[in-house]
Scaffold this active site. Sequence first.
Site, PDB file in Angstrom:
ATOM      1  N   SER A   1       0.761  -1.087   0.033  1.00 19.42           N
ATOM      2  CA  SER A   1      -0.137   0.125  -0.194  1.00 19.42           C
ATOM      3  C   SER A   1       0.844   1.231   0.097  1.00 19.42           C
ATOM      4  O   SER A   1       2.062   1.367   0.650  1.00 19.42           O
ATOM      5  CB  SER A   1      -0.859   0.138   1.422  1.00 19.42           C
TER       6      SER A   1
ATOM      7  N   TYR B   1      -2.104  -0.382  10.387  1.00 17.83           N
ATOM      8  CA  TYR B   1      -2.155  -0.874   9.141  1.00 17.83           C
ATOM      9  C   TYR B   1      -1.244  -0.693   8.326  1.00 17.83           C
ATOM     10  O   TYR B   1      -0.619  -1.736   7.780  1.00 17.83           O
ATOM     11  CB  TYR B   1      -3.492  -0.164   8.469  1.00 17.83           C
TER      12      TYR B   1
ATOM     13  N   LYS C   1       2.064  -3.611   6.596  1.00 19.70           N
ATOM     14  CA  LYS C   1       2.328  -3.664   5.109  1.00 19.70           C
ATOM     15  C   LYS C   1       3.855  -3.622   5.072  1.00 19.70           C
ATOM     16  O   LYS C   1       4.401  -4.240   4.386  1.00 19.70           O
ATOM     17  CB  LYS C   1       1.679  -2.561   4.248  1.00 19.70           C
TER      18      LYS C   1
END
Length: 325
Positions: free
Chosen positions: A97, A121, A125
């Site tokens: 991402s 989050y 990643k």
Amino acid sequence: MSLTHMDILVINSSTGTYNGTLKTYLLLQVDIRDEDALDAVFASTRFDAVIHFAGLKAVGESVQKPLFYYDHNIAGTINLLKVMAAHECKKLVFSSSAAVYGSPKNSPCTEEFPLLPHNPYGRTKLMAEEICRDIYRSDSEWRIILLRYFNPVGAHPSGYLGEDPRGVPNNLMPYVQQVAVGRRPSVTIFGNNYATKDGTGVRDYIHVLDLAEGHIAALRKLFDSSSNIGCEPYNLGTGKGTSVLEIVNAFEKASGKKIPLVIGQRRPGDAEILFAGTGKAERELNWKAKYGITEMCRDQWNWASKNPYGYGSPDSTKQNGSNSH
Ligand code: UDP
């Protein structure tokens, strides 16, 4: 569907090709954290490569429930990599991402920019990327492409496939869509005093069809024996910045609906302007996004107008929950 599953789509593993008929698909639902179940899948079929999309992706929820995110996104990825290695399947396309960059000081943001995610989050990643880099360093048979998605939007032009988030949408486009179909009264703009063309935040929206093509291009690269790919990140974006107001205006045009707006506070941690440098993907994957905001809003509206409650009904959409890839 359970949050802990991983859908595994097997594409004619005997020939390694997809011939366009449904007979070649096998859909299995497996919890990515269940090593034994994953192992059974890999024991049953010889896989040539894996595209790993199984992950949770709601930024706010990741702040509230970090262990939940680390468990799914990191423990799940480690399991998958272990099982892949055990079965000599060492080609991977990983869904990363733009969140790995955090809030870069300037755009276009290229793959060499510092990796400074702001939330759990984004850190899952980045950690998964680091794990991939380490396994490649330890075993050069691995060929791994890390695809850093910018802001995927739109839907399949058929109107049958689209995004259907549970609970209140976290992202702009599904929120705008729900206002257009009458499920929510207005969109709150998270700040209109940024140093941008109209004061609202600027992002790089990419049509899901282009994103899908990016994965095919990545797979081609992994199977190209003339290239020594190793473990490489690529941005998937259009290279163009679009503001929140520009998105809302384009959606109003595509839908013919008025989208009422409320000006709200800035969302903590939001970048002012973030769009991709796309040169590396263009040069090395031979891939370039084809669609613009008009097509993204057209296809999003086609999906929304045919399926105002997504895959559910007005009642089934009231539950809360997480968003997963
Ligand atoms: N945004 C907004 N209202 C919303 C959701 C998002 O104004 O209800 C803005 C947000 O501040 C950002 C842009 O829309 O500038 C895209 O946000 P999104 O959450 O879709 O993507 P991300 O911030 O993760 O790039």
